[in-house]
Structure formats: C-alpha cells, structure tokens
Write an enzyme that holds these catalytic residues in place. Structure first.
Site, PDB file in Angstrom:
ATOM      1  N   ASN A 250     -12.078  -3.238  -1.578  1.00  0.00           N
ATOM      2  CA  ASN A 250     -12.226  -1.804  -1.363  1.00  0.00           C
ATOM      3  C   ASN A 250     -12.835  -1.168  -2.601  1.00  0.00           C
ATOM      4  O   ASN A 250     -13.183  -1.866  -3.560  1.00  0.00           O
ATOM      5  CB  ASN A 250     -10.878  -1.162  -0.993  1.00  0.00           C
ATOM      6  CG  ASN A 250      -9.828  -1.410  -2.069  1.00  0.00           C
ATOM      7  OD1 ASN A 250      -9.975  -0.996  -3.208  1.00  0.00           O
ATOM      8  ND2 ASN A 250      -8.755  -2.108  -1.689  1.00  0.00           N
ATOM      9  N   ASP A 319      -4.760  -4.741   3.151  1.00  0.00           N
ATOM     10  CA  ASP A 319      -3.709  -4.923   4.155  1.00  0.00           C
ATOM     11  C   ASP A 319      -3.790  -6.294   4.823  1.00  0.00           C
ATOM     12  O   ASP A 319      -2.762  -6.850   5.219  1.00  0.00           O
ATOM     13  CB  ASP A 319      -3.811  -3.827   5.222  1.00  0.00           C
ATOM     14  CG  ASP A 319      -3.439  -2.458   4.675  1.00  0.00           C
ATOM     15  OD1 ASP A 319      -2.507  -2.396   3.843  1.00  0.00           O
ATOM     16  OD2 ASP A 319      -4.079  -1.461   5.055  1.00  0.00           O
ATOM     17  N   PRO A 347       1.172  -9.649   2.065  1.00  0.00           N
ATOM     18  CA  PRO A 347       2.544  -9.255   1.716  1.00  0.00           C
ATOM     19  C   PRO A 347       2.592  -7.808   1.256  1.00  0.00           C
ATOM     20  O   PRO A 347       1.638  -7.305   0.638  1.00  0.00           O
ATOM     21  CB  PRO A 347       2.913 -10.218   0.588  1.00  0.00           C
ATOM     22  CG  PRO A 347       1.610 -10.672   0.010  1.00  0.00           C
ATOM     23  CD  PRO A 347       0.652 -10.707   1.172  1.00  0.00           C
ATOM     24  N   PHE A 365       1.841   4.455  -4.304  1.00  0.00           N
ATOM     25  CA  PHE A 365       0.628   5.265  -4.160  1.00  0.00           C
ATOM     26  C   PHE A 365       0.104   5.091  -2.740  1.00  0.00           C
ATOM     27  O   PHE A 365       0.169   3.992  -2.176  1.00  0.00           O
ATOM     28  CB  PHE A 365      -0.440   4.829  -5.160  1.00  0.00           C
ATOM     29  CG  PHE A 365      -0.431   5.603  -6.445  1.00  0.00           C
ATOM     30  CD1 PHE A 365      -1.456   6.472  -6.774  1.00  0.00           C
ATOM     31  CD2 PHE A 365       0.630   5.466  -7.328  1.00  0.00           C
ATOM     32  CE1 PHE A 365      -1.439   7.188  -7.963  1.00  0.00           C
ATOM     33  CE2 PHE A 365       0.656   6.173  -8.520  1.00  0.00           C
ATOM     34  CZ  PHE A 365      -0.381   7.044  -8.836  1.00  0.00           C
ATOM     35  N   LYS A 379       4.855   6.658   4.999  1.00  0.00           N
ATOM     36  CA  LYS A 379       4.740   5.476   4.136  1.00  0.00           C
ATOM     37  C   LYS A 379       5.906   5.395   3.161  1.00  0.00           C
ATOM     38  O   LYS A 379       6.439   4.302   2.912  1.00  0.00           O
ATOM     39  CB  LYS A 379       3.419   5.510   3.369  1.00  0.00           C
ATOM     40  CG  LYS A 379       3.173   4.269   2.513  1.00  0.00           C
ATOM     41  CD  LYS A 379       1.773   4.257   1.918  1.00  0.00           C
ATOM     42  CE  LYS A 379       1.520   2.971   1.138  1.00  0.00           C
ATOM     43  NZ  LYS A 379       0.137   2.908   0.604  1.00  0.00           N
ATOM     44  N   LYS A 383       8.337   2.173   3.106  1.00  0.00           N
ATOM     45  CA  LYS A 383       8.438   1.331   1.912  1.00  0.00           C
ATOM     46  C   LYS A 383       9.828   1.378   1.286  1.00  0.00           C
ATOM     47  O   LYS A 383      10.200   0.475   0.529  1.00  0.00           O
ATOM     48  CB  LYS A 383       7.411   1.771   0.864  1.00  0.00           C
ATOM     49  CG  LYS A 383       5.971   1.786   1.352  1.00  0.00           C
ATOM     50  CD  LYS A 383       5.375   0.410   1.395  1.00  0.00           C
ATOM     51  CE  LYS A 383       3.883   0.486   1.724  1.00  0.00           C
ATOM     52  NZ  LYS A 383       3.235  -0.839   1.766  1.00  0.00           N
TER      53      LYS A 383
END
Length: 444
Positions: A250, A319, A347, A365, A379, A383
């Site tokens: 990315n 991802d 992971p 982040f 998110k 998480k």
C-alpha cells in the site's frame, strides 16, 4: 548580552499574521511555522577542533528554529573558523575572551549564562572535557561552565557536550574517566559518532552531524512524560509477495510511525520500532527492526510486546496475502488470462497483542477512505483496544502533515483540537502526550 535576531522576529510576525492563500481553506500548519526552539536562549561554545566547521551549520539551524544564540569561542577554535562567520550567522557579537571589556562589569563568564536555557559545547575537545572534569577555570569556556547556575536554588543552566576528537583520544582511559566525571556532575553527552576522521583514521570520536545535534538539542527541551517507559511501535506498509519480483502493498510511507518513534524517544521512552519496507531514516536513539511481510511483523512484535508499556500499531498491515508465492516470476503467455491467485487473511497483530496475558497499553491506527468515525468505532471494539487513532488514508499516505480523530470508549475528538492539519512530528508529540496522560490515569 541577549537579543533576538531581527530576522527571526520578522518571520514570526509574518507567520502569526498569515491569513491563508485567499482560497477560503484553512492552510495546514507547516513545520517551519512552528519554530522548535522559539524563545530559547542558548550559549554555543566552540573549543578547538576541525569539527568547528560543523558548528556554523548547527548555529544556522538553531537560529532558524527560533533560538537566540550567543557564541563563545576559545582561542583554539579561532584557528579553525572565524568569529566573523559566527557573528554573521548568530546576529550577535562573539565572545572570545574572559577579559572581554565590552561587559560593563567585565564579567563575561558570569553574564553569558544568566538567563540562558543551556550551554552547548560543540565541539567539546578532549582538553575541554578534561578541564570541565577537573573544575578548572583557566579559559573562557571552562570558566563560564564552572560559573553557570547549576543548583535548584536558581534556574539551572544545563550543560550539553558534543565530543569531537581522534579515536585514540576518545578511547584513552583518561578521557573515559573525564567523560564519566562530567556526566556524573550533570552534563549531557551528545555523541560522539563513529566514522571517518580528519586524520584519515576511522572510529569513535567524530562530532555528530549538525542535523543530529540539532535534533538532540530539540529533544532535550521536550517534556519527559514517558521517562522510564518502554514503547513498541510498528510503522510503514507490509509487502506480501506474489512471486520473487511482485507483491501486494500500500501507499504508507511510514512517516507517522517514525515521527511517533522520535516523539516517544524525545519524551524519555526507550523505543523499539518495527518497520516495514520504507526508506525513512531511523530516529536517533531508537532501536529498529526491519521486516517485510505481515507475518514477519507479527513474529517480531508478539515476543517483544509483553516487555513494553505501550504498543502503538501505526503500520498499515495488508489484510490479505497470496496463499502461495510463485517460485519464479509469473509471465504473460499471450492468452489474455491473468494467473489465478487465491488469498488468505493475514494475522491481526494489534488484536493479538491486546489479547496477551501481559498486554501493554494498546493504541491502534485506522486508515479509512469514508465514514471515518463509524468505521473507527467499529474497529476499536473489534480489536479490543482502549484508544484508536483514525485518519483518511488517501489524504495522509506519503504526506508531511495530517489531522486525526481520537476514538475511545467515551467517544471521539479531533487532534489537533482545532482540526487543522499539522506536520506529523508536531502531531506525534501531541499523540505521545495524550498517551502519557492516559497511562498516568490508568495507573492512578
């Protein structure tokens, strides 16, 4: 004795009165509009050595950053660089003798340090360090350093030393004893570096480069809310190989993660940085571990995480990755058909760290392209972390400035508070202090 350069006053005035570019948009706050040393009063002392040529560039950087700098030169220093050069760069007369009659009381060694925020001796020769260790006062620099305020009864004037000498001089037992003594007496050592020396030899003892010294001086004046803490940071993208020459990645440049590493180190933390494939320079004093893929990043992070107080997952981890990587380059065969690729999920490094029995304080982040607050809230809950920092990826990847949204259990708020984009180092410092405050609240 002290005065502010007219050039600095003019720059500050222009910055503070700026009204933008007429487009109606609020301009981002650029790094140069926030002088890192604005209002600081420094004494820059040059003892003898070829490294004096670096001191001119260091002086230029200090003045550009808003500091008022009074230069002091030893007799030996004047053999390597002229007082005229340093006066032109500082905008102030250079002091070269303890008998300087320009002072009304004839006490330059006293007046120089009253009201100063620090003395920086760069270069600090072996002889200069020896004089300081022994408390001698037989030249202007040693006399000035001995007479500087150093007790808490009055505003202390810290002493920063940038050693510069031949490698054999640096390693000599006498120099090692002297260095240990000046540090025990409260001096802060900046360097030295390892590398080529003017004599043609290679080793420890060369003075840090001007940019490195500047960064160290700026760091010295930063508050230390993370002193004694250990911080683990991931930064940059990951690269997931398709074949030996292609892969999925990315646009993350790693700039935010590296800025956070520098800011955390400035704040007193011991910092370990796990970096994906980026070309950013490692901040001074930061331990760096280079990885390539998400799996490599996970394998580097998980064993280290329990040893740290804070984990900041800045990296833009892919991802998915190809289920298998081809042994050789995949080639076109003229059929117009692309090779069939299958993917597996990478992971979740942040969630994995957050689930550890001895998990550090975790900061995630999120780089989104739409519905920033909504996706960031989801998110954070997914998480299982107390704080998530959200931003719009397309607007920040590769950029030098940014603004973020802090998301926690209480809701969300912008950082900076006015929502204006600021340079990433300034933003990193704000984030570090935000994290330090939350750590203190959690341990209270």
């Amino acid at each position: 004795m002290w005065q502010v350069s007219p050039e600095i006053s003019e720059i500050t005035e222009i910055t503070e009165n700026s009204q933008g570019d007429g487009s109606g948009k609020v301009p981002p706050v650029k790094p140069e509009s926030l002088p890192a040393l604005r209002g600081r009063r420094l004494v820059l002392a040059l003892s003898g050595g070829i490294a004096c040529y670096k001191s001119a560039e260091l002086l230029r950087l200090l003045v550009k950053a808003g500091a008022s700098v009074q230069v002091v030169m030893s007799e030996a220093a004047e053999h390597f660089i002229t007082a005229v050069t340093m006066q032109a760069l500082s905008g102030q007369p250079v002091t070269t003798s303890q008998w300087d009659a320009r002072e009304p009381n004839n006490m330059a060694h006293i007046n120089l340090t009253r009201g100063a925020d620090a003395i920086v001796v760069a270069p600090a020769s072996a002889d200069c360090i020896a004089a300081l260790a022994q408390g001698r006062a037989d030249d202007l620099i040693s006399l000035m350093c001995l007479a500087r305020p150093w007790t808490m009864a009055q505003q202390p004037c810290p002493l920063l030393l940038a050693p510069a000498m031949n490698r054999e001089m640096w390693s000599h037992p006498a120099t090692r004893r002297n260095v240990a003594q000046v540090v025990a007496d409260g001096a802060v050592l900046l360097g030295p570096a390892h590398g080529d020396q003017a004599c043609g030899e290679i080793g420890d003892g060369r003075m840090l480069e001007p940019e490195e010294l500047f960064d160290e001086i700026v760091a010295f004046f930063q508050p230390k809310p993370l002193r004694g803490r250990r911080v683990l940071i991931t930064a940059g993208p990951t690269f997931e190989a398709i074949d030996p020459v292609r892969g999925i990645t990315n646009l993350s440049s790693g700039k935010m993660g590296f800025a956070l590493a520098r800011a955390a180190r400035e704040a007193g933390a011991e910092v370990t940085l796990v970096a994906g494939p980026v070309s950013q320079a490692t901040p001074r004093g930061v331990r760096r571990i280079d990885v390539r893929s998400a799996v490599q990043m996970r394998d580097a992070v998980l064993p280290l995480a329990p040893e740290h107080d804070v984990f900041i997952a800045t990296a833009a981890v892919a991802d998915w990755r190809p289920a298998t990587a081809a042994e050789h380059k995949l080639k076109k065969d003229g059929s117009g058909q692309c090779p069939a690729l299958s993917f597996v999920e990478n992971p979740d490094i942040l969630a994995g760290v957050a689930r550890l029995p001895k998990a550090p304080y975790c900061v995630g982040f999120a780089a989104e392209s739409e519905k920033l607050a909504e996706h960031a809230r989801a998110k954070r809950e997914r998480k299982g972390v107390p704080l998530l920092v959200a931003n719009l990826g397309p607007a920040t990847f590769g950029q030098d400035d940014n603004a973020v949204l802090l998301v926690d259990a209480a809701g969300e708020r912008p950082l900076p508070e006015d929502g204006r984009r600021t340079d990433k180092l300034s933003l990193a410092r704000l984030l570090v202090h935000e994290i330090a405050n939350r750590l203190d609240a959690a341990s209270a």
